[in-house]
Design a protein around this motif. Structure first.
Motif, short mmCIF file in Angstrom:
data_model
loop_
_atom_site.label_atom_id
_atom_site.label_comp_id
_atom_site.label_asym_id
_atom_site.label_seq_id
_atom_site.Cartn_x
_atom_site.Cartn_y
_atom_site.Cartn_z
N LYS A 145 0.90 -1.17 -0.05
CA LYS A 145 -0.11 -0.11 0.07
C LYS A 145 0.87 1.15 0.26
O LYS A 145 0.65 2.09 -0.75
N VAL A 146 1.70 1.44 0.89
CA VAL A 146 2.40 2.69 1.09
C VAL A 146 3.69 2.84 -0.12
O VAL A 146 3.62 3.94 -0.76
N VAL A 147 4.17 1.92 -0.46
CA VAL A 147 5.13 1.99 -1.63
C VAL A 147 4.65 2.12 -2.88
O VAL A 147 5.00 3.10 -3.56
N PRO A 148 3.54 1.71 -3.23
CA PRO A 148 2.77 1.76 -4.67
C PRO A 148 2.34 3.45 -4.61
O PRO A 148 2.19 4.00 -5.69
N ARG A 149 1.72 3.73 -3.43
CA ARG A 149 1.05 5.19 -3.39
C ARG A 149 2.33 5.97 -3.66
O ARG A 149 2.26 7.13 -4.24
N MET A 150 3.28 5.80 -3.08
CA MET A 150 4.67 6.65 -3.05
C MET A 150 5.06 6.83 -4.57
O MET A 150 5.49 7.79 -5.01
N ASN A 151 5.09 5.80 -5.16
CA ASN A 151 5.53 5.59 -6.59
C ASN A 151 4.43 6.36 -7.30
O ASN A 151 5.07 7.00 -8.12
N ASP A 152 3.17 6.18 -7.15
CA ASP A 152 2.31 6.85 -7.94
C ASP A 152 2.43 8.54 -7.68
O ASP A 152 2.31 9.33 -8.76
N PHE A 153 2.62 8.87 -6.42
CA PHE A 153 3.14 10.63 -6.46
C PHE A 153 4.33 10.78 -6.84
O PHE A 153 4.51 12.05 -7.48
N GLU A 154 5.26 9.87 -7.04
CA GLU A 154 6.41 10.18 -7.73
C GLU A 154 6.21 10.49 -9.21
O GLU A 154 6.65 11.34 -9.71
N GLN A 155 5.60 9.40 -9.79
CA GLN A 155 5.02 9.62 -11.10
C GLN A 155 4.32 10.98 -11.44
O GLN A 155 4.51 11.61 -12.34
N PHE A 156 3.46 11.21 -10.42
CA PHE A 156 2.66 12.41 -10.53
C PHE A 156 3.56 13.73 -10.62
O PHE A 156 3.19 14.79 -11.44
N LEU A 157 4.51 13.94 -9.73
CA LEU A 157 5.25 15.05 -9.81
C LEU A 157 6.05 14.94 -11.15
O LEU A 157 6.38 16.09 -11.90
N GLU A 158 6.67 14.05 -11.68
CA GLU A 158 7.35 13.76 -12.89
C GLU A 158 6.51 14.12 -14.20
O GLU A 158 6.95 14.98 -14.77
N THR A 159 5.20 13.79 -14.13
CA THR A 159 4.46 14.23 -15.13
C THR A 159 4.14 15.62 -15.19
O THR A 159 4.09 16.44 -15.97
#
Length: 466
Positions: free
Chosen positions: A97-111
């Motif tokens: 749960k935590v790591v996938p959501r952090m990865n999603d937010f990292e992708q959010f910042l990248e986009t």
């Protein structure tokens, strides 16, 4: 090329101060740079934080420590089992749960960063983008593979513009689109570059350190690409087989090397590196189970040959030599010679995620031009029948190829002459590539780059200003 010359060529550019005809452009340029730096700082901070959390539950050392802690908990009386169970639950929660959501937010910042950079550089009245060739239309939810020649450091941003411009319609809509993406609404998929031994789309500290510490032959394996697609779903992947940006200095070095090593003479592109390209095609072949077809063919041949040997061995009047017995043992094993049947299992290893693949490899040929005011008939980019209209002293515009720097495109609004970007699009069926061997793939890419070199010559000869 020395580091100082590289920075001056690709970041600052030559004559940027002279080309701007507005006294207020430095202030606006500083504001743009600060907005980009803000995203970079936030992204690098969050990326490092995500890496620490990921390492705390996935690294070998962390798993060893967690195992020891679990055994220590079991030694505790009464509450030992409860503590060990709570520890396992916490680790599983962080992983799932935590790591996938952090990865999603990292992708959010990248986009957000990439689309902001697109808006600041390629969105403006002083930038003209001309597309030729085949129409570039594809489903933005597919896993897609792109490649292009490398003419500028801003090619990264240009490909982001081509692949993700459908979600850029103002900053407010941009933010909502990325927010919906975090809530699993598939409006867009991640866009990554396979370059310098990494899979990334951000000028992060980690990526820049790879450029400094590694050479252009650093490659990404097909397993690394497969892991990204399995863990995070569909991606749009892009690569520059040349790795380095085409500059006059590198062109001269390449001419000297081609004469010494009998390589193809390329005047408009650099000789491609093959490893990232072959790794990408091998990954797509595995996704399409092409390896299964090759394996089945070899196993079928082995089955037919071994079956013939066994039939010959079991025939009472036939003598079998030691060599044939060794071959039978090689195919079947010593214990299987007396068996009643031969079973061949060619079922491929199942993939965790079934990715939707785009059936084409998209090939872009990129050129940058700048309109330059000249006089006389020489190098006038007009039709031959219109040359008589030009007097020897009459001024006219001609297009010259340039290597635009980061600051040139960031301050394009204040340039005296517009920057023209010409993109020629060509698509190749992936089915024709995934069945090729590695050596044939290298030969195919070399021939494709020879054709691209000739295409650029043709584009340069036929360019004109109306």
């Amino acid at each position: 090329m020395a580091l100082s010359n590289t920075i001056r060529t690709h970041v600052f550019g030559f004559g940027v101060l002279r080309e701007n005809d507005c006294s207020f452009w430095p202030l606006e340029l500083i504001i743009k740079i600060m907005s980009l730096v803000q995203y970079l700082v936030i992204y690098n901070f969050w990326s490092y934080k995500t890496w620490l959390v990921r390492q705390s539950v996935e690294s070998k050392f962390a798993l060893h420590v967690i195992g020891i802690a679990g055994r220590i908990c079991l030694w505790c009386p009464i509450l030992g089992k409860h503590l060990a169970s709570s520890l396992d639950t916490s680790v599983a929660c962080i992983k799932c749960k935590v790591v996938p959501r952090m990865n999603d937010f990292e992708q959010f910042l990248e986009t957000l960063f990439q689309l902001l950079l697109v808006e600041l550089t390629f969105k403006g009245n002083n930038i003209r983008i001309i597309r030729t060739g085949e129409p570039f239309e594809f489903d933005h939810t597919d896993t897609t593979l792109m490649m292009a020649n490398h003419r500028s450091i801003m090619d990264y941003t240009l490909l982001n513009f081509l692949a993700q411009d459908h979600i850029l319609a103002g900053k407010q809509e941009l933010s909502w689109s990325c927010f919906y993406q975090l809530l699993n609404f598939p409006l867009t998929i991640p866009f990554k570059f396979i370059s310098w031994g990494s899979i990334s789309n951000m000028p992060s500290v980690r990526f820049l350190s790879r450029i400094v510490l590694r050479d252009e032959n650093a490659a990404v394996s097909s397993n690394d690409i497969m892991n990204i697609l399995q863990k995070r779903g569909n991606h749009t992947l892009a690569l520059f087989p040349e790795v380095n940006v085409m500059t006059p200095e590198l062109r001269l070095v390449q001419r000297k090397l081609t004469k010494e090593s009998y390589m193809p003479v390329l005047n408009n592109v650099l000789y491609p590196r093959f490893k990232n390209f072959t790794s990408s095609i091998r990954c797509f072949a595995r996704l399409q189970h092409v390896e299964k077809l090759h394996r089945d063919r070899y196993l079928r041949k082995a089955f037919i040959r071994a079956n013939g040997m066994v039939s010959k061995l079991r025939h009472s009047r036939t003598k079998v030599g030691a060599t044939e017995l060794a071959q039978i043992s090689l195919f079947l094993g010593a214990d299987e010679i007396a068996g009643d049947s031969i079973q061949v299992n060619s079922t491929p290893r199942a993939l965790r995620n079934i990715n939707k693949l785009n059936p084409f490899l998209w090939d872009f040929t990129i050129l940058y031009y700048r309109a330059k005011c000249s006089s006389g008939k020489e190098h006038a980019h007009v039709h031959k029948l219109e040359l008589y209209r030009l007097d020897d002293g009459e001024s006219h515009y001609q297009l010259e190829q340039i290597t635009p720097s980061f600051l040139q495109l960031l301050s394009h609004k204040f340039l005296k002459s517009p920057i023209i970007v010409r993109i020629h699009v060509k698509k190749h069926p992936l089915a024709n590539l995934t069945r090729l061997s590695e050596r044939k793939l290298e030969s195919w890419l070399e021939n494709a780059w020879i054709e691209k070199d000739s295409l650029i010559d043709s584009m340069q000869k036929n360019v004109k200003i109306n």
